[in-house]
Structure formats: structure tokens, C-alpha cells
Design a protein around this motif. Structure first.
Motif, PDB file in Angstrom:
ATOM      1  N   ARG A  28       0.834  -1.208   0.000  1.00 29.94           N
ATOM      2  CA  ARG A  28       0.000   0.000   0.000  1.00 29.94           C
ATOM      3  C   ARG A  28       0.868   1.256   0.000  1.00 29.94           C
ATOM      4  NH1 ARG A  28      -3.377  -1.764   5.232  1.00 29.94           N
ATOM      5  NH2 ARG A  28      -1.206  -2.227   5.793  1.00 29.94           N
ATOM      6  N   GLU A  29       2.129   1.088   0.364  1.00 32.11           N
ATOM      7  CA  GLU A  29       3.069   2.215   0.408  1.00 32.11           C
ATOM      8  C   GLU A  29       4.157   2.112  -0.649  1.00 32.11           C
ATOM      9  OE1 GLU A  29       2.494   4.669   2.375  1.00 32.11           O
ATOM     10  OE2 GLU A  29       0.851   3.703   3.464  1.00 32.11           O
ATOM     11  N   GLY A  30       4.084   1.119  -1.542  1.00 25.50           N
ATOM     12  CA  GLY A  30       5.183   0.932  -2.475  1.00 25.50           C
ATOM     13  C   GLY A  30       4.779   0.296  -3.784  1.00 25.50           C
ATOM     14  N   ASP A  31       5.774   0.198  -4.668  1.00 23.71           N
ATOM     15  CA  ASP A  31       5.583  -0.385  -5.997  1.00 23.71           C
ATOM     16  C   ASP A  31       6.958  -0.816  -6.501  1.00 23.71           C
ATOM     17  OD1 ASP A  31       4.439  -1.243  -8.336  1.00 23.71           O
ATOM     18  OD2 ASP A  31       3.598   0.698  -8.901  1.00 23.71           O
ATOM     19  N   ILE A  32       7.016  -1.291  -7.748  1.00 28.05           N
ATOM     20  CA  ILE A  32       8.282  -1.652  -8.384  1.00 28.05           C
ATOM     21  C   ILE A  32       8.704  -0.506  -9.299  1.00 28.05           C
ATOM     22  CG2 ILE A  32       9.478  -3.329  -9.832  1.00 28.05           C
ATOM     23  CD1 ILE A  32       8.523  -4.496  -7.211  1.00 28.05           C
ATOM     24  N   ASP A  33       9.985  -0.102  -9.223  1.00 20.83           N
ATOM     25  CA  ASP A  33      10.434   1.009 -10.054  1.00 20.83           C
ATOM     26  C   ASP A  33      10.590   0.572 -11.511  1.00 20.83           C
ATOM     27  OD1 ASP A  33      12.945  -0.224 -10.417  1.00 20.83           O
ATOM     28  OD2 ASP A  33      13.820   0.800  -8.705  1.00 20.83           O
ATOM     29  N   ASP A  34      10.965   1.515 -12.373  1.00 18.33           N
ATOM     30  CA  ASP A  34      10.995   1.248 -13.810  1.00 18.33           C
ATOM     31  C   ASP A  34      12.411   1.110 -14.361  1.00 18.33           C
ATOM     32  OD1 ASP A  34      11.747   3.849 -13.511  1.00 18.33           O
ATOM     33  OD2 ASP A  34      10.270   4.684 -14.910  1.00 18.33           O
ATOM     34  N   ARG A  35      13.395   0.778 -13.519  1.00 16.85           N
ATOM     35  CA  ARG A  35      14.742   0.564 -14.029  1.00 16.85           C
ATOM     36  C   ARG A  35      14.749  -0.615 -14.998  1.00 16.85           C
ATOM     37  NH1 ARG A  35      18.509   0.348  -8.799  1.00 16.85           N
ATOM     38  NH2 ARG A  35      16.631  -0.639  -7.955  1.00 16.85           N
ATOM     39  N   PRO A  36      15.499  -0.540 -16.096  1.00 18.37           N
ATOM     40  CA  PRO A  36      15.391  -1.553 -17.153  1.00 18.37           C
ATOM     41  C   PRO A  36      15.917  -2.932 -16.767  1.00 18.37           C
ATOM     42  CG  PRO A  36      17.193  -0.032 -17.616  1.00 18.37           C
ATOM     43  CD  PRO A  36      16.443   0.538 -16.450  1.00 18.37           C
ATOM     44  N   ILE A  37      16.907  -3.013 -15.885  1.00 14.08           N
ATOM     45  CA  ILE A  37      17.497  -4.306 -15.545  1.00 14.08           C
ATOM     46  C   ILE A  37      17.239  -4.658 -14.086  1.00 14.08           C
ATOM     47  CG2 ILE A  37      19.639  -5.635 -15.414  1.00 14.08           C
ATOM     48  CD1 ILE A  37      18.759  -5.100 -18.240  1.00 14.08           C
ATOM     49  N   HIS A  38      17.713  -3.817 -13.180  1.00 17.65           N
ATOM     50  CA  HIS A  38      17.633  -4.140 -11.759  1.00 17.65           C
ATOM     51  C   HIS A  38      16.387  -3.517 -11.133  1.00 17.65           C
ATOM     52  CE1 HIS A  38      21.668  -5.710 -12.227  1.00 17.65           C
ATOM     53  NE2 HIS A  38      22.056  -4.559 -12.730  1.00 17.65           N
ATOM     54  N   ALA A  39      15.228  -3.783 -11.718  1.00 18.04           N
ATOM     55  CA  ALA A  39      13.981  -3.239 -11.183  1.00 18.04           C
ATOM     56  C   ALA A  39      13.784  -3.735  -9.752  1.00 18.04           C
ATOM     57  CB  ALA A  39      12.809  -3.660 -12.061  1.00 18.04           C
ATOM     58  N   ALA A  40      13.379  -2.816  -8.859  1.00 17.50           N
ATOM     59  CA  ALA A  40      13.291  -3.151  -7.441  1.00 17.50           C
ATOM     60  C   ALA A  40      12.148  -2.372  -6.793  1.00 17.50           C
ATOM     61  CB  ALA A  40      14.613  -2.824  -6.749  1.00 17.50           C
ATOM     62  N   PRO A  41      11.718  -2.795  -5.604  1.00 25.97           N
ATOM     63  CA  PRO A  41      10.662  -2.051  -4.910  1.00 25.97           C
ATOM     64  C   PRO A  41      11.122  -0.660  -4.496  1.00 25.97           C
ATOM     65  CG  PRO A  41      10.893  -4.276  -4.012  1.00 25.97           C
ATOM     66  CD  PRO A  41      12.065  -4.048  -4.914  1.00 25.97           C
TER      67      PRO A  41
END
Length: 277
Positions: A138-151
Motif C-alpha cells: 500500500r506504500e510501495g511499488d516496483i520502479d521502472d529501471r530496465p534491468i535491476h527493477a526493485a521495490p
């Protein structure tokens, strides 16, 4: 009876039969395990079914979109992101379960990752990287980095003490293959950021990165494996900018620097507008 916080684990897979069983065994106590698979052809699906996971198959859309799809399929607010070549250490399992029993006080938790480095595991004295993996969605998501996508989480971040085991680089061949693929995948992202001074970065950054890895992160504690790992890590940094420089050279020159009678071979970076007239 303690009102325990429920946990969903989400994993993306593609032909991870060699490591997935260890991964799932370490989280089989979770309330839900969600897998988004990119049409594996090995025994990945059979292993997932054996552990009662919820499996969805979808063609690979990129690391970020694939993880976001898995996250969206979870039903509990608290989630744990794992790669299929990772497993929770026994101490980490206990630490997370106790945290969920007594209610998390932060919005997300970073976890130290202990790597298998070729023929050995990291010496515990090595400075480990910490990764945000356990969080309130509810406080987060996955970022849009092309390789090392992370919360990414809006809120307070705390750290857990026990390590996450990573079996992603079990031999030198695998690590070199990975950095070759990753460095190519990052070219488009670096083009968007309009990096400047690339030749200088290629010249000075890799040696500095080696010193950071080998000395400051204490990779020397891992013997020859630590030296080899630090050299390859510095080469990875070099490759990222060398491939970016190569892209610009193809865009600038095309095939004009080849002999007139040499049949040109295509490159993924080659710009048609820069070809010979």
C-alpha cells in the motif's frame, strides 16, 4: 491468539528449475506464493505446483513490468519479493516470522544479501549489499529501471539482520554471461540520461570501482574468489560505458570507417542514416 500479519511472496521465473526448489522451500510457510513465469521449458512449473504456488504465465515484458504483474497478483498487503535464485537463510525466516507476529513498525525492510561467489559463499565479514524486499504494498511499488527493477516505498525503511542467500553467480562463466547481457540492456537507459564524458568514465571509473569492491567492501576477505569477482565487477562498469560509446560511434560513422570493398555486417547499434552513401 496473536493477530499475525499475513504475507504474500512474489517471484518471476524462467527456466529456474535448478534453484527454485531451494527458494520455495525457504518460504513455504508464507500465506501465499505467486509466480509469474515466462513460459519455462524445464521443470520450473512442476516445482512451483509441488509447493502449491499460484502460477500465471506471460511473455517476458521486461524486469519491471514482469515484477509489477506478479505484485499485482498478490492478495495480502505485506509482500516479499524474491528472485528464483534466492533463498531465505534459516535465521532470516525466523526474523521475518517474528516481525509479522508482532506487527511491522516500518513500511519496508532492507535485507542483506550473502552471495555465492563461484566456489564459495561470501565471508560474513564482507560488506553485503542491502535490498528492499519486504514491504507494505500500500506504500510501495516496483520502479521502472530496465534491468535491476526493485521495490520503492514511500515511508520509513528499516533493516533486518539475517541474510538472504543468492545463488545467481555460481561460476565465472555465468557471471560473465550475465554482465554481458545486463550491460547491453542498460544502453537504452543511459542514452535517455544523455551521459557525457564517456571516454573519461571508461578510463577512470573501473579502477575506482575495483578499489571500492576489493578494499572498501572487503572482498579481499574472500581470497582469490574475491579478487576475481572485483575484477569482473570493474569490467562490468567498463562494459556499460564502452557499449554506450560504441552506440554513439555507430550512429556517427555507420560503416564509413570500413574499407570501401568490405561488405558491412549489421550491428544492433548501427544507424542507417550514417551508412556509406
Amino acid at each position: 491468539m496473536i493477530d499475525r500479519t499475513q504475507l504474500s511472496v512474489f517471484i518471476t521465473t524462467y527456466n529456474n528449475g535448478r534453484t527454485l526448489m531451494a527458494c520455495l522451500e525457504s518460504v513455504k510457510w508464507a500465506d501465499e506464493i505467486v509466480i509469474v513465469d515466462s513460459f519455462s521449458t524445464d521443470d520450473t512449473l512442476a516445482i512451483g505446483q509441488r509447493y502449491g504456488t499460484q502460477i500465471t504465465q506471460h511473455e517476458f515484458m521486461g524486469y519491471g513490468p514482469q515484477k509489477r504483474m506478479a505484485l499485482a497478483a498478490t492478495t495480502h498487503d505485506w509482500v516479499l519479493l524474491l528472485d528464483a535464485d534466492e533463498a531465505l537463510s534459516p535465521d532470516l525466516q525466523t526474523e521475518i516470522r517474528r516481525l509479522l507476529e508482532h506487527k511491522p513498525t516500518a513500511d519496508g525492510y532492507e535485507i542483506p544479501r550473502q552471495e555465492q561467489m563461484f566456489w564459495r559463499m561470501y565471508n560474513p565479514a564482507t560488506r553485503m549489499n542491502h535490498y528492499l524486499r519486504l514491504f507494505d504494498k500500500r506504500e510501495g511499488d516496483i520502479d521502472d529501471r530496465p534491468i535491476h527493477a526493485a521495490p520503492k516505498v514511500q515511508g520509513r525503511i528499516a533493516r533486518l539482520k539475517a541474510p538472504l542467500y543468492h545463488y545467481g553467480e555460481t561460476d565465472i562463466h555465468t557471471k560473465v554471461e550475465k554482465i554481458n547481457a545486463y550491460s547491453t540492456g542498460l544502453v537504452a537507459d543511459k542514452l535517455k540520461k544523455q551521459r557525457w564524458g564517456i571516454p573519461l568514465i571508461m578510463l577512470f571509473y573501473p579502477p575506482l570501482f575495483f578499489i571500492r569492491s576489493y578494499l572498501f567492501k572487503r572482498n579481499f576477505m574472500n581470497g582469490w574468489a574475491g579478487l576475481i569477482n572485483s575484477v569482473i565487477a570493474a569490467f562490468y562498469v567498463f562494459l556499460k560505458y564502452a557499449k554506450l560509446y560504441e552506440h554513439h560511434q555507430f550512429a556517427k560513422h555507420g560503416t564509413r570507417l570500413l574499407p570501401d570493398d568490405a561488405p558491412p555486417l549489421p550491428s544492433e547499434y548501427q544507424s542507417e542514416s550514417a551508412d556509406k552513401p
